[in-house]
Design a protein around this motif. Structure first.
Motif, short mmCIF file in Angstrom:
data_model
loop_
_atom_site.label_atom_id
_atom_site.label_comp_id
_atom_site.label_asym_id
_atom_site.label_seq_id
_atom_site.Cartn_x
_atom_site.Cartn_y
_atom_site.Cartn_z
N GLN A 187 0.82 -1.22 0.00
CA GLN A 187 0.00 0.00 0.00
C GLN A 187 0.85 1.27 0.00
OE1 GLN A 187 -2.79 -0.16 3.27
NE2 GLN A 187 -3.66 -2.12 2.63
N GLY A 188 2.17 1.13 0.04
CA GLY A 188 3.04 2.28 -0.06
C GLY A 188 3.78 2.65 1.22
N TYR A 189 3.68 1.81 2.25
CA TYR A 189 4.40 2.07 3.49
C TYR A 189 5.78 1.42 3.40
CZ TYR A 189 -0.11 3.54 5.38
OH TYR A 189 -1.30 4.20 5.60
N GLY A 190 6.72 2.17 2.82
CA GLY A 190 8.03 1.62 2.52
C GLY A 190 9.08 1.82 3.58
N TYR A 191 8.80 2.67 4.59
CA TYR A 191 9.75 2.92 5.67
C TYR A 191 9.30 2.16 6.92
CZ TYR A 191 12.05 6.54 2.96
OH TYR A 191 12.77 7.20 1.99
N VAL A 192 10.28 1.67 7.67
CA VAL A 192 9.98 0.80 8.81
C VAL A 192 10.74 1.26 10.04
CG1 VAL A 192 10.03 -1.56 9.70
CG2 VAL A 192 9.66 -1.16 7.25
N LEU A 193 10.00 1.45 11.13
CA LEU A 193 10.63 1.64 12.44
C LEU A 193 10.65 0.28 13.10
CD1 LEU A 193 11.75 3.13 14.89
CD2 LEU A 193 9.40 3.70 15.53
N ASP A 194 11.83 -0.32 13.14
CA ASP A 194 12.01 -1.63 13.77
C ASP A 194 12.37 -1.39 15.23
OD1 ASP A 194 12.50 -4.22 14.42
OD2 ASP A 194 14.17 -4.52 13.05
N ALA A 195 11.41 -1.57 16.12
CA ALA A 195 11.56 -1.17 17.52
C ALA A 195 11.73 -2.37 18.44
CB ALA A 195 10.36 -0.33 17.96
N ASP A 196 12.48 -2.17 19.49
CA ASP A 196 12.68 -3.23 20.50
C ASP A 196 12.65 -2.60 21.88
OD1 ASP A 196 14.76 -4.85 22.34
OD2 ASP A 196 13.83 -6.23 20.93
N ILE A 197 11.73 -3.07 22.72
CA ILE A 197 11.63 -2.55 24.08
C ILE A 197 12.66 -3.22 24.96
CG2 ILE A 197 10.12 -2.25 26.08
CD1 ILE A 197 7.74 -2.34 24.20
N GLN A 198 13.44 -2.43 25.66
CA GLN A 198 14.52 -2.95 26.51
C GLN A 198 13.95 -3.79 27.65
OE1 GLN A 198 18.00 -1.98 26.02
NE2 GLN A 198 18.35 -3.71 27.39
N GLY A 199 14.22 -5.10 27.64
CA GLY A 199 13.82 -5.99 28.73
C GLY A 199 12.37 -5.85 29.11
N PHE A 200 11.46 -5.93 28.13
CA PHE A 200 10.05 -5.63 28.38
C PHE A 200 9.49 -6.44 29.55
CE2 PHE A 200 5.59 -6.78 27.69
CZ PHE A 200 5.01 -5.53 27.76
N PHE A 201 9.56 -7.77 29.46
CA PHE A 201 8.92 -8.60 30.49
C PHE A 201 9.60 -8.44 31.85
CE2 PHE A 201 7.39 -10.76 26.68
CZ PHE A 201 6.08 -11.03 27.01
N ASP A 202 10.91 -8.19 31.85
CA ASP A 202 11.64 -8.08 33.12
C ASP A 202 11.46 -6.71 33.78
OD1 ASP A 202 12.61 -10.65 32.87
OD2 ASP A 202 14.39 -10.01 31.76
N ASN A 203 11.16 -5.68 32.99
CA ASN A 203 11.15 -4.31 33.52
C ASN A 203 9.77 -3.67 33.62
OD1 ASN A 203 14.01 -4.24 33.71
ND2 ASN A 203 14.15 -3.80 31.52
N LEU A 204 8.73 -4.39 33.20
CA LEU A 204 7.38 -3.81 33.22
C LEU A 204 6.92 -3.59 34.66
CD1 LEU A 204 4.96 -2.98 31.50
CD2 LEU A 204 4.18 -5.37 31.59
N SER A 255 18.51 1.11 22.37
CA SER A 255 19.18 1.94 21.37
C SER A 255 19.93 1.09 20.35
CB SER A 255 20.15 2.90 22.06
OG SER A 255 21.10 2.19 22.83
N GLU A 256 20.37 -0.10 20.75
CA GLU A 256 21.12 -0.97 19.85
C GLU A 256 20.22 -1.66 18.83
OE1 GLU A 256 23.26 -3.76 22.19
OE2 GLU A 256 24.58 -2.25 23.12
N LYS A 257 19.02 -2.04 19.25
CA LYS A 257 18.15 -2.85 18.40
C LYS A 257 17.05 -2.05 17.71
CE LYS A 257 18.82 -6.98 21.27
NZ LYS A 257 18.15 -8.02 22.07
N THR A 258 16.88 -0.79 18.06
CA THR A 258 15.84 0.04 17.45
C THR A 258 16.45 0.90 16.35
OG1 THR A 258 14.56 0.10 19.51
CG2 THR A 258 14.10 1.80 17.87
N HIS A 259 15.88 0.86 15.17
CA HIS A 259 16.41 1.66 14.07
C HIS A 259 15.34 1.87 13.00
CE1 HIS A 259 16.93 -2.51 12.78
NE2 HIS A 259 16.92 -2.08 11.54
N ILE A 260 15.58 2.86 12.16
CA ILE A 260 14.69 3.15 11.03
C ILE A 260 15.34 2.58 9.77
CG2 ILE A 260 13.69 4.97 9.60
CD1 ILE A 260 13.60 6.73 12.13
N THR A 261 14.56 1.83 9.01
CA THR A 261 15.07 1.21 7.80
C THR A 261 14.02 1.28 6.70
OG1 THR A 261 16.08 -0.81 6.90
CG2 THR A 261 14.30 -1.09 8.50
N THR A 262 14.26 0.61 5.61
CA THR A 262 13.30 0.56 4.50
C THR A 262 13.14 -0.90 4.05
OG1 THR A 262 15.01 0.79 2.78
CG2 THR A 262 14.04 2.83 3.69
#
Length: 389
Positions: free
Chosen positions: A136-153, A263-270
């Motif tokens: 549909q034209g969504y060519g950019y991707v924010l690949d996000a990773d929450i730091q220790g989600f289950f351990d830090n919630l 910060s290591e695993k989160t980035h913007i890509t295509t």
């Protein structure tokens, strides 16, 4: 279906012998090891009626006190391990009862692009949705990773999200007791003042309940987010929009949920450069099995096909179980793994010949031909593509 504008009060009254039995069957089906009390599923089942009566009474009266979880570590990557908390069988049944009471209340509230641990939803549907948005034209991707989600919630965040819908104080207290049961690690008790342990029956539901606020926020801003539990990607039409999404998510996680992005695993890509999601490498060219997923598969095969062992029917049964599980997931209609699967099939056959003859030699191909392995029952990864076609 529950009224979305009204809190639910009478959940405790819905705990019945029938629900207890259904919950136990679910726990038994998922198998799993014993907790720190060393009571296995078979031992619990041997005295099932008495255990049911005792557990149901504790749940309805709110007197159930979960015992600490047993800490185990599963290999995640070279030198890295994923901590799991294994509840006792009795507590797993209790959590499954709570999960079955709570899940229907929230299911109608969850965002349609949330795919993890929900009825009739799976990872394949999440990836298909990602590919649909790309078309549909969504060519950019924010690949996000929450730091220790289950351990830090934070527990406070979990309980607030539950209390927004559930007004049954007994059920809320039971959930809170599960969160604060603590963990036994190497014989040492460690309190759990934050987080919901990976391995807990109710943890995936709690993850969806908490992160549903993020789904709603992104949709309100016109953004497309596809989420599987705590693993999610945001699809955008431009790099600027992806950067706005990143800022929005960081602020929401910090202010509302007490969490941060890695910060290591989160980035913007295509899509042209590609990204990893749910075990696949996804790009505008192909959808293939991720290198990490290939290594995990190979590690499982290596453990079963050591030269020090004998190649017998039991080995093939266990090996086929690994092959079938991997192929059922990675031979999806949208994937492009035929070539890779062919090479992995060859590699597996080499492992088996080395196992059989205790050496690696080219002439062994003639001593143990492919057709002989096929007659012995060895499955082929690549064959699953013709089955699913």
């Amino acid at each position: 279906m529950e009224n979305k504008t009204q809190k639910v009060h009478s959940l405790t009254g819905r705990i019945t012998p029938k629900l207890m039995r259904v919950a136990f069957k679910s726990v038994k089906r998922n198998r799993g090891a014993a907790g720190i009390d060393k009571v296995s599923i078979q031992m619990f089942e041997a005295n099932l009626d008495e255990n049911f009566l005792s557990l149901m009474s504790d749940l309805k009266q709110g007197t159930r006190v979960p015992i600490p979880l047993r800490r185990v570590f599963l290999p995640k990557a070279p030198g890295k391990f994923r901590p799991l908390g294994i509840p006792a069988v009795r507590d797993r049944v209790g959590q499954e009862v709570l999960r079955r009471l709570l899940a229907p209340l929230f299911e109608s509230r969850f965002h349609p692009d949330s795919y993890g641990f929900r009825p009739e939803r799976n990872g394949h549907q999440a990836i298909e949705r990602v590919l649909e948005l790309w078309r549909q034209g969504y060519g950019y991707v924010l690949d996000a990773d929450i730091q220790g989600f289950f351990d830090n919630l934070p527990h406070r965040v979990i309980m607030q999200a539950l209390a927004a819908v559930v007004a049954d104080g007994n059920i809320l207290r039971l959930v809170e007791k599960s969160l604060t049961a603590g963990i036994m690690e190497n014989g040492v008790f460690k309190p759990t003042t934050v987080g919901t342990p990976q391995g807990g029956v109710i943890s995936p539901l709690l993850a969806n309940i908490v992160l549903d606020s993020l789904d709603g926020l992104l949709e309100a801003q016109g953004l497309r987010c596809v989420r599987y539990a705590d693993d999610f990607v945001v699809l955008c039409r431009s790099k600027a929009q992806a950067q706005e999404a990143l800022t929005l998510i960081e602020r929401h996680l910090a202010d509302r949920l007490g969490l941060t992005l890695s910060s290591e695993k989160t980035h913007i890509t295509t899509f042209k450069r590609g990204f990893a999601f749910l075990g696949f490498d996804i790009s505008s060219r192909s959808v293939t099995m991720r290198a990490k997923s290939v290594e995990k598969f190979k590690d499982k095969v290596r453990a079963l096909t050591r030269r020090s062992r004998n190649m017998d029917a039991e080995v093939l049964v266990k090996l086929n179980r690994v092959i079938r599980g991997t192929a059922n997931y990675f031979a999806a209609p949208f994937s492009h793994n035929r070539w890779l699967f062919g090479h992995l099939d060859e590699w597996i056959r080499r492992r088996l010949r080395c196992m059989r003859f205790k050496r690696k030699w080219r002439t062994d191909n003639f001593r143990l031909r492919n057709k002989h392995l096929g007659r012995a029952g060895l499955l082929k990864l690549r064959a699953f593509y013709s089955v699913s076609a």
